[in-house]
Design an enzyme around this catalytic site. Structure first.
Site, PDB file in Angstrom:
ATOM      1  N   SER A 140     -53.183  55.769 -48.082  1.00  0.00           N
ATOM      2  CA  SER A 140     -54.340  56.647 -47.865  1.00  0.00           C
ATOM      3  C   SER A 140     -55.235  56.095 -46.778  1.00  0.00           C
ATOM      4  O   SER A 140     -55.373  54.870 -46.638  1.00  0.00           O
ATOM      5  CB  SER A 140     -55.133  56.738 -49.179  1.00  0.00           C
ATOM      6  OG  SER A 140     -56.381  57.361 -48.955  1.00  0.00           O
ATOM      7  N   TYR A 150     -59.503  52.471 -56.368  1.00  0.00           N
ATOM      8  CA  TYR A 150     -58.368  53.311 -55.944  1.00  0.00           C
ATOM      9  C   TYR A 150     -57.839  52.841 -54.593  1.00  0.00           C
ATOM     10  O   TYR A 150     -56.636  52.600 -54.425  1.00  0.00           O
ATOM     11  CB  TYR A 150     -58.809  54.785 -55.854  1.00  0.00           C
ATOM     12  CG  TYR A 150     -57.912  55.615 -54.973  1.00  0.00           C
ATOM     13  CD1 TYR A 150     -56.647  55.992 -55.398  1.00  0.00           C
ATOM     14  CD2 TYR A 150     -58.323  56.002 -53.695  1.00  0.00           C
ATOM     15  CE1 TYR A 150     -55.807  56.728 -54.571  1.00  0.00           C
ATOM     16  CE2 TYR A 150     -57.501  56.739 -52.871  1.00  0.00           C
ATOM     17  CZ  TYR A 150     -56.237  57.100 -53.303  1.00  0.00           C
ATOM     18  OH  TYR A 150     -55.413  57.813 -52.477  1.00  0.00           O
ATOM     19  N   LYS A 173     -54.140  50.914 -53.228  1.00  0.00           N
ATOM     20  CA  LYS A 173     -53.255  51.338 -52.131  1.00  0.00           C
ATOM     21  C   LYS A 173     -53.008  50.170 -51.170  1.00  0.00           C
ATOM     22  O   LYS A 173     -51.879  49.949 -50.708  1.00  0.00           O
ATOM     23  CB  LYS A 173     -53.862  52.534 -51.391  1.00  0.00           C
ATOM     24  CG  LYS A 173     -53.867  53.824 -52.203  1.00  0.00           C
ATOM     25  CD  LYS A 173     -52.448  54.341 -52.422  1.00  0.00           C
ATOM     26  CE  LYS A 173     -52.394  55.596 -53.262  1.00  0.00           C
ATOM     27  NZ  LYS A 173     -51.021  56.034 -53.549  1.00  0.00           N
TER      28      LYS A 173
END
Ligand code: UD1
Length: 336
Positions: free
Chosen positions: A120, A144, A148
């Site tokens: 992302s 989050y 990643k």
């Protein structure tokens, strides 16, 4: 593919099938739906096998590897709600990091060493200089985004230890829109967190008004700027990434974005034009953790993958509106 019953996975399955690949979906259906996989089959006119199971379950993965012969794994399965990741970080480390460790271990055990990973643009945080290229130092600002980046690191380490791996890390900017057939689209459970699903639900009358999170940013109209990317363009990027991996081993990192930024108000106006509906809104406080501007430099994907986005904001809104009007309550509510 893992997470093939979800939003980006399901669109990618269609593009892979159209390009002549066979696809097996593995999904724990925590967020994705069986109806999405059935819709893939209808659009592609093919049966798509589904393994219902979790990437953290080695027995389930071993069974899938034993029952099918895979050339590559596309790994979409992950949790992705930024706010929830702050409240429940260990869920995110468990699903996104531990899940990927389990998947990569089982891939290695079965001799499948080609992987496309859904990363992302969130790994960049707020770099300040725009557009963002792949050399911008990562600075994730949420659990989050950190999951990643950690997975990106473990993939680099995996390749360093065994140079036989072929790994593509794709850093997605803001995926929006839906398949032009109207058969598949984003189906957020509960209140949508992201802009386009919220706008679409207001337009269709499911929600009363849109909260615009801040109108005092240093941008042309004061609202946040993002690089919105049609999900079908994003899906096509995976087909290119697989072709690219066929050319050699290594780890490649690519941004997938259009290179064009739009403000929240530009999105609202584009959606009003596409839907013929007015989108009532109110100005709400800035959302904690939001960056001001996020815009990709997609040049490396253009040069190395031969990929560029084709669809503009108008098309993203038109396709999303088709999906929203035919499925006002998503897959769960059936077709209107
Ligand atoms: C968010 C995540 C990102 C994740 C992506 C896809 C954050 C900080 N980032 O991106 O890590 O990869 O979703 O899941 O959450 N907006 C409104 N009203 C709304 C919703 C959004 O004004 O109801 C604004 C936001 O302030 C922002 C823009 O719309 O300026 C886009 O927001 P959103 O669609 O949530 O995407 P990101 O925040 O860029």
């Amino acid at each position: 593919m893992t997470g093939g019953a979800g939003y980006i996975g399901s669109h990618t399955a269609i593009e892979l099938l159209a390009a002549g690949h066979d696809v097996v979906v593995l999904d724990n259906l925590s967020n994705g739906t069986r109806a999405a996989v059935e819709a893939i089959g209808r659009v592609a006119n093919r049966d798509v096998p589904v393994v219902e199971g979790d990437i953290r379950d080695p027995v389930c993965l071993d069974r899938a590897f034993a029952e099918h012969r895979f050339d590559a794994v596309l790994h979409f399965a992950a949790l992705k709600a930024v706010g929830e990741s702050v409240a429940k970080p260990l869920r995110y480390y468990q699903n996104n990091v531990a899940g990927t460790v389990c998947l990569v271990e089982r891939m290695a055990a079965h001799g499948v060493k080609t992987l496309v990973f859904s990363s992302s643009a969130a790994v960049y945080g707020d770099p300040g200089t725009m557009p963002i290229n792949e050399d911008s130092p990562p600075d994730p600002t949420s659990p989050y985004a950190r999951t990643k980046l950690i997975v990106e690191g473990l993939l680099h380490d995996t390749h360093a230890a065994d140079p036989g791996w072929r790994i593509s890390i794709l850093r997605y900017f803001n995926a929006v829109g839906a398949h032009p057939s109207g058969e598949i689209g984003e189906d957020p459970a509960g209140v949508p967190m992201n802009l386009l699903p919220s706008v679409a639900q207001v337009a269709v009358g499911r929600r009363e008004l849109l909260n615009v999170f801040g109108n005092d940013y240093p941008t042309p109209d004061g609202t946040g700027v993002r690089d919105y990317l049609h999900v079908v363009d994003l899906a096509r990027g995976h087909v290119n990434a697989l072709d690219y991996l066929a050319t050699g081993t290594g780890v490649a990192v690519h941004n997938l974005g259009t290179g064009r930024g739009h403000t929240v108000f530009e999105v609202v106006r584009a959606f009003e034009a596409a839907s013929g509906r007015q989108i009532p809104y109110r100005i709400a406080p800035r959302r904690p953790g939001d960056v001001v501007v996020s815009c990709a430099d997609p040049g490396k994907a253009g040069d190395e993958l031969g990929w560029t986005a084709q669809y503009d904001l108008r098309r993203m809104c038109e396709d999303l509106w088709r999906w929203q009007t035919t499925h006002p309550h998503g897959f769960r509510g059936g077709k209107a």
